[in-house]
Structure formats: structure tokens, C-alpha cells
Design a protein around this motif. Structure first.
Motif, PDB file in Angstrom:
ATOM      1  N   ALA A   1       0.814  -1.222   0.000  1.00 16.85           N
ATOM      2  CA  ALA A   1       0.000   0.000   0.000  1.00 16.85           C
ATOM      3  C   ALA A   1       0.847   1.272   0.000  1.00 16.85           C
ATOM      4  CB  ALA A   1      -0.911  -0.009   1.231  1.00 16.85           C
ATOM      5  N   CYS A   2       2.142   1.114  -0.224  1.00 12.18           N
ATOM      6  CA  CYS A   2       3.035   2.268  -0.054  1.00 12.18           C
ATOM      7  C   CYS A   2       4.099   2.196  -1.156  1.00 12.18           C
ATOM      8  CB  CYS A   2       3.651   2.172   1.345  1.00 12.18           C
ATOM      9  SG  CYS A   2       4.536   3.648   1.850  1.00 12.18           S
ATOM     10  N   ASP A   3       3.840   2.901  -2.253  1.00  9.55           N
ATOM     11  CA  ASP A   3       4.634   2.639  -3.461  1.00  9.55           C
ATOM     12  C   ASP A   3       6.072   3.137  -3.404  1.00  9.55           C
ATOM     13  OD1 ASP A   3       4.240   5.320  -3.698  1.00  9.55           O
ATOM     14  OD2 ASP A   3       3.036   5.229  -5.527  1.00  9.55           O
ATOM     15  N   ASN A   4       6.412   3.935  -2.400  1.00  4.15           N
ATOM     16  CA  ASN A   4       7.803   4.412  -2.319  1.00  4.15           C
ATOM     17  C   ASN A   4       8.581   3.753  -1.178  1.00  4.15           C
ATOM     18  OD1 ASN A   4       6.476   5.777  -0.239  1.00  4.15           O
ATOM     19  ND2 ASN A   4       7.989   7.430  -0.266  1.00  4.15           N
ATOM     20  N   LEU A   5       8.044   2.628  -0.691  1.00  4.76           N
ATOM     21  CA  LEU A   5       8.680   1.897   0.412  1.00  4.76           C
ATOM     22  C   LEU A   5       9.258   0.582  -0.126  1.00  4.76           C
ATOM     23  CD1 LEU A   5       9.115   1.513   3.514  1.00  4.76           C
ATOM     24  CD2 LEU A   5       6.811   0.510   3.587  1.00  4.76           C
ATOM     25  N   VAL A   6      10.514   0.302   0.219  1.00  9.31           N
ATOM     26  CA  VAL A   6      11.188  -0.930  -0.190  1.00  9.31           C
ATOM     27  C   VAL A   6      11.794  -1.558   1.058  1.00  9.31           C
ATOM     28  CG1 VAL A   6      13.044  -1.911  -1.601  1.00  9.31           C
ATOM     29  CG2 VAL A   6      11.765   0.082  -2.439  1.00  9.31           C
ATOM     30  N   VAL A   7      11.571  -2.866   1.239  1.00  9.72           N
ATOM     31  CA  VAL A   7      12.117  -3.558   2.408  1.00  9.72           C
ATOM     32  C   VAL A   7      13.130  -4.602   1.956  1.00  9.72           C
ATOM     33  CG1 VAL A   7      11.559  -5.092   4.351  1.00  9.72           C
ATOM     34  CG2 VAL A   7      10.059  -3.145   3.820  1.00  9.72           C
ATOM     35  N   PHE A   8      14.296  -4.603   2.589  1.00 10.72           N
ATOM     36  CA  PHE A   8      15.324  -5.623   2.338  1.00 10.72           C
ATOM     37  C   PHE A   8      15.318  -6.600   3.514  1.00 10.72           C
ATOM     38  CE2 PHE A   8      18.498  -2.693  -0.187  1.00 10.72           C
ATOM     39  CZ  PHE A   8      17.559  -2.550  -1.181  1.00 10.72           C
ATOM     40  N   ARG A   9      15.287  -7.890   3.206  1.00 12.49           N
ATOM     41  CA  ARG A   9      15.389  -8.903   4.253  1.00 12.49           C
ATOM     42  C   ARG A   9      16.591  -9.797   3.958  1.00 12.49           C
ATOM     43  NH1 ARG A   9      10.891  -8.613   8.068  1.00 12.49           N
ATOM     44  NH2 ARG A   9      12.235 -10.184   9.004  1.00 12.49           N
ATOM     45  N   SER A  10      17.258 -10.215   5.018  1.00 10.19           N
ATOM     46  CA  SER A  10      18.412 -11.104   4.900  1.00 10.19           C
ATOM     47  C   SER A  10      17.986 -12.491   5.346  1.00 10.19           C
ATOM     48  CB  SER A  10      19.531 -10.573   5.792  1.00 10.19           C
ATOM     49  OG  SER A  10      20.503 -11.566   6.014  1.00 10.19           O
ATOM     50  N   PHE A  11      18.285 -13.514   4.569  1.00 10.02           N
ATOM     51  CA  PHE A  11      17.921 -14.870   4.977  1.00 10.02           C
ATOM     52  C   PHE A  11      18.956 -15.484   5.929  1.00 10.02           C
ATOM     53  CE2 PHE A  11      18.053 -19.457   4.573  1.00 10.02           C
ATOM     54  CZ  PHE A  11      16.731 -19.780   4.850  1.00 10.02           C
ATOM     55  N   GLY A  12      20.232 -15.196   5.673  1.00  9.70           N
ATOM     56  CA  GLY A  12      21.305 -15.948   6.322  1.00  9.70           C
ATOM     57  C   GLY A  12      21.519 -15.687   7.797  1.00  9.70           C
ATOM     58  N   LYS A  13      21.142 -14.513   8.284  1.00  9.81           N
ATOM     59  CA  LYS A  13      21.493 -14.177   9.669  1.00  9.81           C
ATOM     60  C   LYS A  13      20.697 -15.013  10.665  1.00  9.81           C
ATOM     61  CE  LYS A  13      23.183  -9.602   8.629  1.00  9.81           C
ATOM     62  NZ  LYS A  13      23.149  -9.750   7.150  1.00  9.81           N
ATOM     63  N   PHE A  14      19.377 -14.986  10.557  1.00  9.78           N
ATOM     64  CA  PHE A  14      18.533 -15.709  11.505  1.00  9.78           C
ATOM     65  C   PHE A  14      18.718 -17.227  11.372  1.00  9.78           C
ATOM     66  CE2 PHE A  14      14.431 -17.883  12.271  1.00  9.78           C
ATOM     67  CZ  PHE A  14      14.215 -17.550  13.599  1.00  9.78           C
ATOM     68  N   PHE A  15      18.792 -17.721  10.126  1.00 10.74           N
ATOM     69  CA  PHE A  15      18.894 -19.167   9.919  1.00 10.74           C
ATOM     70  C   PHE A  15      20.329 -19.681  10.057  1.00 10.74           C
ATOM     71  CE2 PHE A  15      14.850 -18.079   7.922  1.00 10.74           C
ATOM     72  CZ  PHE A  15      14.021 -19.089   8.402  1.00 10.74           C
ATOM     73  N   GLY A  16      21.278 -18.762  10.224  1.00 12.97           N
ATOM     74  CA  GLY A  16      22.675 -19.194  10.394  1.00 12.97           C
ATOM     75  C   GLY A  16      23.283 -19.729   9.115  1.00 12.97           C
ATOM     76  N   LEU A  17      22.833 -19.238   7.975  1.00 12.23           N
ATOM     77  CA  LEU A  17      23.298 -19.766   6.688  1.00 12.23           C
ATOM     78  C   LEU A  17      23.746 -18.632   5.767  1.00 12.23           C
ATOM     79  CD1 LEU A  17      20.527 -22.485   6.231  1.00 12.23           C
ATOM     80  CD2 LEU A  17      22.941 -22.898   6.732  1.00 12.23           C
ATOM     81  N   ALA A  18      24.670 -17.824   6.268  1.00 15.35           N
ATOM     82  CA  ALA A  18      25.125 -16.669   5.488  1.00 15.35           C
ATOM     83  C   ALA A  18      25.899 -17.091   4.240  1.00 15.35           C
ATOM     84  CB  ALA A  18      25.992 -15.762   6.366  1.00 15.35           C
ATOM     85  N   GLY A  19      26.474 -18.309   4.267  1.00 12.41           N
ATOM     86  CA  GLY A  19      27.224 -18.793   3.101  1.00 12.41           C
ATOM     87  C   GLY A  19      26.359 -19.026   1.883  1.00 12.41           C
ATOM     88  N   LEU A  20      25.042 -19.175   2.116  1.00 12.20           N
ATOM     89  CA  LEU A  20      24.097 -19.405   1.012  1.00 12.20           C
ATOM     90  C   LEU A  20      23.994 -18.225   0.062  1.00 12.20           C
ATOM     91  CD1 LEU A  20      20.625 -20.844   2.056  1.00 12.20           C
ATOM     92  CD2 LEU A  20      22.383 -21.895   0.654  1.00 12.20           C
ATOM     93  N   ARG A  21      24.204 -17.025   0.576  1.00  7.96           N
ATOM     94  CA  ARG A  21      23.997 -15.787  -0.179  1.00  7.96           C
ATOM     95  C   ARG A  21      22.545 -15.678  -0.651  1.00  7.96           C
ATOM     96  NH1 ARG A  21      25.691 -13.412   2.137  1.00  7.96           N
ATOM     97  NH2 ARG A  21      26.126 -11.600   0.882  1.00  7.96           N
TER      98      ARG A  21
END
Lengths: 333, 333
Positions: free
Chosen positions: B187-207
Motif C-alpha cells: 500500500a506504499c509505493d515508495n517503500l522498499v524492504v530488504f530482508r536477509s535470509f542468512g542471519k537468523f537461519f545461520g546460513l550466510a554462506g548461502l547468499r
């Protein structure tokens, strides 16, 4: 911008149109070794940690030996496509670019999308026109045309005379190591070589390639990609596989290619080109043949720019060969 | 261009300087869950084939649920860093950019390297100046400051008034799902969210990361990254893990964080911030403390811009906690 070309990985679309589940389909639309190398054991830490420098260094050292770069350290990249996306940045926007055509369509798509003027060229003499960037895929996809290394080096010289760069995409070069110019990059500052890891090793899902380039260009690509652009598992697995039994992989591919050639010959199809990983067939109604094979849930690669060509990849086993042979028999095209 | 900041993944350099092999070191320099989620079984084909659309779709659907995007399909990307590299392309070059500081250094580095003028800002009122792009990391790294969603949305409104974009990096947001604005992007066309997968799951090597954005921006990132930018194993594993027992992962992290806090408290250190995945310590001579820990082969994160801060990540087990406690005791800083 034009939509990305659908090539390989398009089983989902094909199944949606012709039926069956993606798993049912025989995918002969790519130039990927259908018998993936067994995955060697890797340290569990490469999944967990950000790819650390020693993991990257091990992959670079293995790649320098495997690609015979005469000591130059190849830069790991997350698939050749990732550096094609960046290619406009090394092209002089004031000059035209040249692509040896016909070839892999992503080069023209990406360069044109960035506003560059792109000419299709067919022979080395065409480079006298003074291009800022020239791209040659060698061996070529889909024709299989193989330019000897001394001719490629002469092309690089011709480009240098006008301050231009030559990019040589050797994605299908693993089976033709003698034809590679990777060992000449160190002595040729305007030559850049792209190598694909996934095709020969049958691991395209990894997303890994290498570029062989001298420091200023190599550093630019590294900077544009940013840190940790390649996954830890891709780096660790590739280091082991490049130092492993590549002769066995080579023999496996040769056996699969011989089987494909036999099927195509029995079906009376005219093979006009190819590499060890695919055959290029010329047929009066190649698009009809493509559709007939789709009805048998076999995906091949047709070309909008040449309705007489069909590119056919390797089946994973004799069962796949038979399935293709039967579909070609039944196809009646 | 400034060299990329060394943060996380720097064990090789640390070992070269302070001795020991990388394997000997206790890496507390990152904000990555030190207890990686067990890797679920995945179809062998994801290693072999170019990532096919149905594999990507499954990851997007799982991500839309896990990140609670209210139906918007997140775009998988090969790590948040890969989209930070592309961020200059969505910034209006005629306008200044704003970054809520201090924060993750790659935003300022990449935007400045692209020739953009970047201001450090500290509060929402600063956005009235009419920036083309503003970046806020929420929860923030390294301070842990958490801005409530209604305030973030007000910031997006303020940016919209001048035709600007707000990027919210929720890399450390998995432990604070209520604070996420991912569900408001549609509902907010000028908002962009970045999420990181690797930090919480402990899999930063996955990229692997995801961006939540509306079609025009989402399509631009997709186009710039090009086809198959994320590896098949990353897509397949993430889909299963996001639909798996995330509550257990959350509990494991909470247990590790409580243990870290206890060690820091016993050592008399002053914790001034952090998230569930790291603590921020304030110390008169934080750089000396960093060096003392390095001598014990424990890597933490110091900050050039604030010599009083040290960021300390979670140890993987009680043995790691004890090792940190003993080093802090011996350190005598």
C-alpha cells in the motif's frame, strides 16, 4: 527493455503449455552435462559463514590450474550471466559494440538495453571498424564454430589498435582446452575470458563462473559485484571438483554425445553444428519439430532468428536416448 | 572508490595477523546465528539445473508468508549486498541521499562510490530536506535502535512528499516480526524492504536475501540482477526452512543471547545496545579490548568511527561462552 530470453530452465512454462509436471519432462533445451558430478564433502562452515577469503582463494587457485591461466587468478562470479549484466560498464558508450553472431542472445539484449549500439559481425576483418567492445563466444553457441587461439589473439590485437576490449566467452570450452586463450590473458591487457563452471560439471544450479582478466578490469568487476557475491558452497565444491577426476566427466560427456549423435543420425536429421554438450540440427520446419517433441514432453531449444535450427542437448541416460528416438520417429515432421 | 569495509568473514586476515588457523578462531564478529539450521533434504535437480521458475515460485510463496507481506511476492536476491550494489540505480542522481547513521557501512560506501551525495541523518524530521533516497536499518546495526512501524511509515510518507524512496533494511528483523513494515509495502509505493535470509537461519554462506517492493521497483531489480541470480540450492533450502520450525531457531538464539549477556555482565562490561544476534558494548578503550580478544583468537567487531564501541556476536555453545569469559578476565583492559 526486452524481456530476458527464455533459454534453459524453461520447463515450468513448457509443462504449463503442453501438460505434464516439470519432473516428467526430458530437458534437452540446455547445454548442461546431464550427469552431474557427485558432490564432494565440504566443510559445514561454508554454509554458515560469509564466504571467507581462504575459501575463495582455494577456488581461485584450483581455477587457475583447471583453466590453465598461466598464474593469473580467475575471479569467481555468481554465474556468467552476472557479468554479462555488468558488461555495459566496461563498454565505451561513445563507441559501437560488436558481437560475433549468431550467438548466445543475452549479450545483445543486455548491451542494447544499456543504450549501446551493437553490430552483429561475422569475421575478424569486421573488427577494423574500431569497436569499443567485441564479444565472441568460442566455441560458439549454438553453431559450435571454434576459432583457433591464434586467430582469437589476432582479434584482440585488432581491438587494441583502437583501444577496444575483446571478451571471449568460453562457456563451452572445457572440452576444448587447447582452444582456450585463458593462458594468454596475462600478456594481453585488453583480453577478458569468461568461463562457466556449471555446464561441464553439470551443476548449473550452483551459479558459478570465473572471469580471467588483468587487474584493472578484474578489480572493476570485483567492485561492481561487491563482497561475498558467490556462495560458500559453490566456492568449496568447485575447488574440489576442478582438482578432481575431470577425465571421467569428460568421458561421460563423450559417451552421452555419441549416443545423441546416433539417435539424430538414425532419425535422418541433419546435424550442422554443436559442441560436446549439444547438437545443432537443421530442419525445414524446426519449429514444428520442436512442438512435436514438446507433445512428447521433451524440451529442445528453437531460435526465433532461424526457424530452421533446433539445438538438442544430451539425455542423461540410454532411456532418455530411446525416448528421444521414439518421439522423433512418431513426430513425423 | 573506498575499499569494501572488512566486516564479518575476516577470520583469514585476523589469523594472519594474530596467529592460529582460521578454524581455531572463535568468530564473534558477525550478527549471524552461530547454530545453523539443519539443512533439509532437497531435490538433487536443484544443483544440476538452472533454477527453474517453480523452484523460485516456491521460495517466493514461503517468503511472503514468513515475512508477512500481505500477499506481495518478495524477490529472491543473492544476498542483501547484491542489492546494495544496485542501490545507486534507484537513487535520483540530482538529489541528495540520506542514511540514518551510524549504521551498516556498505550503504554509504556504495552510494558515495557512485557519485551520490550522502548525508548522515539521525531523526525523521531530517527527511523534510527533500532527499531522493533514504535508508534506515531497522533494527539498526550496530546500535539495535528499533523504530516502531508507524514511525517508519510516517518517514515513508515524508519521503513521498518530495518524490523520494525509503529503503528499510530489516536484516535483523526476524526476531522482531511486529516491527516489520513488510506488510505495508503493497500500500506504499515508495517503500522498499530488504530482508536477509542468512542471519537468523545461520546460513550466510548461502547468499540469499529478499526484497519486498512494488512492481516497478521490483521489476527493475529483477532486470538488473538478470535471470538465475540466486542459486537453486539457496531457493530450495530457504523455502523449506521458512516453512519449518522457526520457533525452535528463535528459542536457540534467545538462549545463546542470554548466555552472551551473562558473560558480558560478569565481566563488568557496559552493554549499550544490540539485537537478539549481537550486543554492543561501550568501553573506554574498545580497540585495546578488541586486540586483547584477538590475542585469544576471538574476533569481535570494532568501529573506526567510534573507538568506544565493540560489537560482540553469539558464541555457538557454552564452551564458546567460557572462552570469551576467560579471555575477558585475562584481557585486563
Amino acid at each position: 527493455m526486452d524481456a530476458p530470453i527464455i533459454h534453459g530452465g524453461g520447463i515450468t512454462e513448457a509443462a504449463a503449455h503442453f501438460g505434464g509436471t516439470p519432473e516428467d519432462w526430458l530437458d534437452l533445451s540446455t547445454g548442461i552435462n546431464p550427469c552431474p558430478a557427485a558432490l564432494p564433502a565440504i566443510d559445514a562452515g561454508v554454509w554458515h559463514r560469509l564466504p571467507d577469503r581462504h575459501v575463495e582463494e582455494a577456488a581461485r587457485i584450483a581455477a587457475s590450474r583447471y583453466y590453465r591461466t598461466d598464474g593469473l587468478m580467475p575471479l569467481p562470479v555468481p554465474g556468467t550471466q552476472s557479468v554479462i549484466q555488468l558488461l555495459p560498464r566496461i563498454a565505451d558508450p561513445a563507441k559501437r559494440s560488436a558481437i560475433f553472431a549468431p550467438t548466445y542472445g543475452e549479450y545483445a539484449r543486455v548491451l542494447k538495453a544499456a543504450g549501446l549500439v551493437v553490430d552483429s559481425v561475422t569475421c575478424a576483418d569486421d573488427l577494423q571498424a574500431g569497436y569499443g567492445l567485441a564479444v565472441v563466444v568460442n566455441p560458439n553457441n549454438p553453431t559450435g564454430r571454434l576459432i583457433p587461439p591464434d586467430e582469437v589473439l589476432a582479434m584482440a590485437q585488432a581491438m587494441r589498435a583502437h583501444g577496444g576490449l575483446l571478451v571471449v566467452d568460453e562457456a563451452f570450452g572445457d572440452l576444448e582446452p587447447e582452444a582456450s586463450v585463458a593462458r594468454h590473458v596475462a600478456a594481453c591487457d585488453n583480453l577478458v575470458v569468461f568461463r562457466s563452471f556449471g555446464k561441464f560439471f553439470g551443476l548449473a544450479g550452483l551459479r558459478l563462473g570465473f572471469i580471467v582478466a588483468n587487474p584493472p578490469i578484474e578489480e572493476s568487476f570485483r567492485e561492481w559485484l561487491g563482497p561475498w557475491s558467490v556462495s560458500g558452497p559453490a566456492l568449496a565444491l568447485s575447488a574440489k571438483l576442478m582438482e578432481g577426476d575431470t577425465q571421467r566427466i569428460r568421458a561421460g560427456i563423450a559417451q552421452r554425445k555419441a549416443a545423441l549423435d546416433a539417435v539424430l543420425c538414425s532419425a535422418g536429421l541433419q546435424v550442422v553444428g554443436g559442441t560436446g554438450l549439444f547438437a545443432l540440427v537443421e530442419h525445414e520446419r524446426a519449429h514444428d519439430l520442436h512442438a512435436a517433441l514438446c507433445k512428447a514432453h521433451i524440451l529442445t531449444r528453437k531460435f526465433d532468428y532461424n526457424p530452421r535450427w533446433l539445438r538438442i542437448g544430451l539425455a542423461p541416460d540410454a532411456g532418455g536416448d530411446r525416448r528421444l528416438a521414439e518421439a522423433l520417429n512418431r513426430g513425423g515432421v
